[in-house]
Design a protein around this motif. Sequence first.
Motif, PDB file in Angstrom:
ATOM      1  N   LEU A  78       0.896  -1.085   0.066  1.00  0.00           N
ATOM      2  CA  LEU A  78      -0.075  -0.251  -0.063  1.00  0.00           C
ATOM      3  C   LEU A  78       0.963   1.283  -0.178  1.00  0.00           C
ATOM      4  CD1 LEU A  78      -2.868   1.196   0.308  1.00  0.00           C
ATOM      5  CD2 LEU A  78      -2.471   1.217   2.557  1.00  0.00           C
ATOM      6  N   ALA A  79       1.906   1.146   0.782  1.00  0.00           N
ATOM      7  CA  ALA A  79       2.854   2.331   0.551  1.00  0.00           C
ATOM      8  C   ALA A  79       3.574   2.604  -0.441  1.00  0.00           C
ATOM      9  CB  ALA A  79       3.982   2.102   1.862  1.00  0.00           C
ATOM     10  N   ARG A  80       3.661   1.530  -1.311  1.00  0.00           N
ATOM     11  CA  ARG A  80       4.225   1.869  -2.791  1.00  0.00           C
ATOM     12  C   ARG A  80       3.263   2.356  -3.488  1.00  0.00           C
ATOM     13  NH1 ARG A  80       7.225  -2.707  -1.776  1.00  0.00           N
ATOM     14  NH2 ARG A  80       5.564  -4.378  -2.104  1.00  0.00           N
ATOM     15  N   LYS A  81       2.000   1.849  -3.389  1.00  0.00           N
ATOM     16  CA  LYS A  81       1.075   2.622  -4.256  1.00  0.00           C
ATOM     17  C   LYS A  81       0.595   3.857  -4.031  1.00  0.00           C
ATOM     18  CE  LYS A  81      -2.458  -0.752  -3.876  1.00  0.00           C
ATOM     19  NZ  LYS A  81      -3.280  -1.675  -4.005  1.00  0.00           N
ATOM     20  N   LYS A  82       0.333   4.363  -2.790  1.00  0.00           N
ATOM     21  CA  LYS A  82      -0.011   5.603  -2.156  1.00  0.00           C
ATOM     22  C   LYS A  82       0.987   6.444  -2.319  1.00  0.00           C
ATOM     23  CE  LYS A  82      -4.519   4.587  -1.552  1.00  0.00           C
ATOM     24  NZ  LYS A  82      -5.800   5.320  -1.995  1.00  0.00           N
ATOM     25  N   GLU A  83       1.052   7.664  -2.952  1.00  0.00           N
ATOM     26  CA  GLU A  83       2.051   8.442  -2.846  1.00  0.00           C
ATOM     27  C   GLU A  83       2.319   9.114  -1.749  1.00  0.00           C
ATOM     28  OE1 GLU A  83       1.826  11.882  -5.439  1.00  0.00           O
ATOM     29  OE2 GLU A  83       3.465  12.783  -4.370  1.00  0.00           O
ATOM     30  N   ASP A  84       1.234   9.654  -0.975  1.00  0.00           N
ATOM     31  CA  ASP A  84       1.495  10.553   0.257  1.00  0.00           C
ATOM     32  C   ASP A  84       1.194   9.892   1.363  1.00  0.00           C
ATOM     33  OD1 ASP A  84       0.775  14.237   0.601  1.00  0.00           O
ATOM     34  OD2 ASP A  84       2.313  12.861   1.196  1.00  0.00           O
ATOM     35  N   PHE A  85       2.198   8.606   1.589  1.00  0.00           N
ATOM     36  CA  PHE A  85       1.745   7.583   2.652  1.00  0.00           C
ATOM     37  C   PHE A  85       3.013   7.728   3.543  1.00  0.00           C
ATOM     38  CE2 PHE A  85      -0.296   3.809   3.755  1.00  0.00           C
ATOM     39  CZ  PHE A  85       0.638   3.205   4.643  1.00  0.00           C
ATOM     40  N   MET A  86       2.812   7.535   4.811  1.00  0.00           N
ATOM     41  CA  MET A  86       4.007   7.422   5.938  1.00  0.00           C
ATOM     42  C   MET A  86       3.544   6.466   7.046  1.00  0.00           C
ATOM     43  SD  MET A  86       6.088  10.329   7.790  1.00  0.00           S
ATOM     44  CE  MET A  86       6.680  10.909   6.291  1.00  0.00           C
ATOM     45  N   THR A  87       4.451   5.677   7.193  1.00  0.00           N
ATOM     46  CA  THR A  87       4.443   4.539   8.313  1.00  0.00           C
ATOM     47  C   THR A  87       5.213   4.952   9.492  1.00  0.00           C
ATOM     48  OG1 THR A  87       3.899   2.753   6.926  1.00  0.00           O
ATOM     49  CG2 THR A  87       4.755   2.264   8.995  1.00  0.00           C
ATOM     50  N   LEU A  88       4.626   5.232  10.682  1.00  0.00           N
ATOM     51  CA  LEU A  88       5.403   5.335  11.777  1.00  0.00           C
ATOM     52  C   LEU A  88       5.173   4.148  12.717  1.00  0.00           C
ATOM     53  CD1 LEU A  88       3.130   8.564  12.862  1.00  0.00           C
ATOM     54  CD2 LEU A  88       4.980   8.424  11.240  1.00  0.00           C
ATOM     55  N   SER A  89       6.680   3.596  12.644  1.00  0.00           N
ATOM     56  CA  SER A  89       6.744   2.164  13.524  1.00  0.00           C
ATOM     57  C   SER A  89       7.243   2.594  14.719  1.00  0.00           C
ATOM     58  CB  SER A  89       7.592   1.115  12.582  1.00  0.00           C
ATOM     59  OG  SER A  89       7.377  -0.030  13.319  1.00  0.00           O
ATOM     60  N   GLN A  90       6.742   1.771  15.555  1.00  0.00           N
ATOM     61  CA  GLN A  90       7.345   1.991  17.025  1.00  0.00           C
ATOM     62  C   GLN A  90       8.176   0.425  17.152  1.00  0.00           C
ATOM     63  OE1 GLN A  90       4.158   2.964  20.377  1.00  0.00           O
ATOM     64  NE2 GLN A  90       3.108   1.822  18.845  1.00  0.00           N
ATOM     65  N   ASN A  91       8.053  -0.402  16.401  1.00  0.00           N
ATOM     66  CA  ASN A  91       8.778  -1.653  16.438  1.00  0.00           C
ATOM     67  C   ASN A  91      10.158  -1.449  15.917  1.00  0.00           C
ATOM     68  OD1 ASN A  91       6.147  -2.751  16.931  1.00  0.00           O
ATOM     69  ND2 ASN A  91       5.883  -3.403  14.870  1.00  0.00           N
TER      70      ASN A  91
END
Length: 301
Positions: free
Chosen positions: A99-112
């Motif tokens: 999904l992150a690849r497909k959606k241009e204005d995407f950001m994942t915030l990971s606590q992991n």
Amino acid sequence: ASTAARPSGVPQEDLESFQAHLSKSTRILALLGAGLSASSGLPTFRGAGGLWRTHDAMQLATPEAFARDPGLVWQFYNYRRHMALKAKPNPAHYALAELARKKEDFMTLSQNVDGLSPRAKHPEDKLKLLHGSLFDVKCSDFFCNYTESNNYTDPIVPALAIPTDESDPTTSDALQRRELDISNENVSLPELDYRHLPKCPKCKRGLLRPGVVWFGEMLPTNVIEDIDNWMTKNKKIDLIMVIGTSAKVYPAAGYVDRARVKGAKVAIINMDSNDVPAGGLRKGDWFFEGDAAQIMPEILK
Ligand code: BV8
């Protein structure tokens, strides 16, 4: 929500309304927690089988703990590196990366800190590691800025070799046994002191430490700035997905409300229906109850 559930238990009506919103959404955040990696076999922190239940986080995940007993803290992190290296990303990691690849204005915030999102080929520029990584090590000397990415040595130094039964040497009962052994002096435990622990190759003074954010430490400033820049664009945020987190740790958990303030609808994916972020669920939000590894591929397709 309609009763017609699907294989993963996702109610049809919720699925349709979520997917309709997702397809229209351009600015999307995802906040990830340990629950995302539970199906990869890595324990979470606070739920059943949680890591912090068998360990005292404040005893292990703080700068004071490292200053007091670096060997013990390194045993804890070396063991988690070992387990994370053995683990594999699960379908949720892959679905999110896609999904992150497909959606241009995407950001994942990971606590992991387990390295599984990068291994699932999550686009690097859209993945912010809020709490660092088990596979970064850095110098603990205040004046030295040495850091290295190290995902190739397991154990990181010979003295930290994992017991053959791969038991965690730092669970509370393992620690009690250790105390007992030391006090009974019936085994001379390899005292993990300065001589045996990884040292900084640059300043030659400091011990290397895990490149994770401990309690009481600030999150990496460059990560915070990148996220602030992304969020303060004067555009609304369409959606924040809150995946496998108890949303108890700040400032990470605070991003949910910051997204709401920018207009975001919230979709929570969690095994436990009681785990909703502060402020609870609002009208129009979604709660998908169950295993992220089952639910994510279903709702993101
Ligand atoms: C800061 C890296 C200040 C290390 C981590 C009182 C005392 C001391 C501190 C505080 C305090 N009150 C507030 C604080 C601040 C503190 C904090 O928030 N404490 C909390 C506990 C109250 N925060 C900090 O100290 C932060 N720094 O504030 O600095 C400062 C400011 C300015 C200048 C100088 C200093 C730093 C916080 C970062 C700490 N480091 N980790 C390591 O990993 O060892 S936090 C640790 O918790 C992990 O990173 C973890 O990711 C994170 C959050 O936990 P979750 O990911 O949510 O995991 P959890 O087990 O809790 O939940 C799992 C969820 O998944 C559950 O909801 C479960 O139902 C669900 N689930 C389970 N299985 C599945 C599932 N869901 C879906 N599918 C499944 N299969």
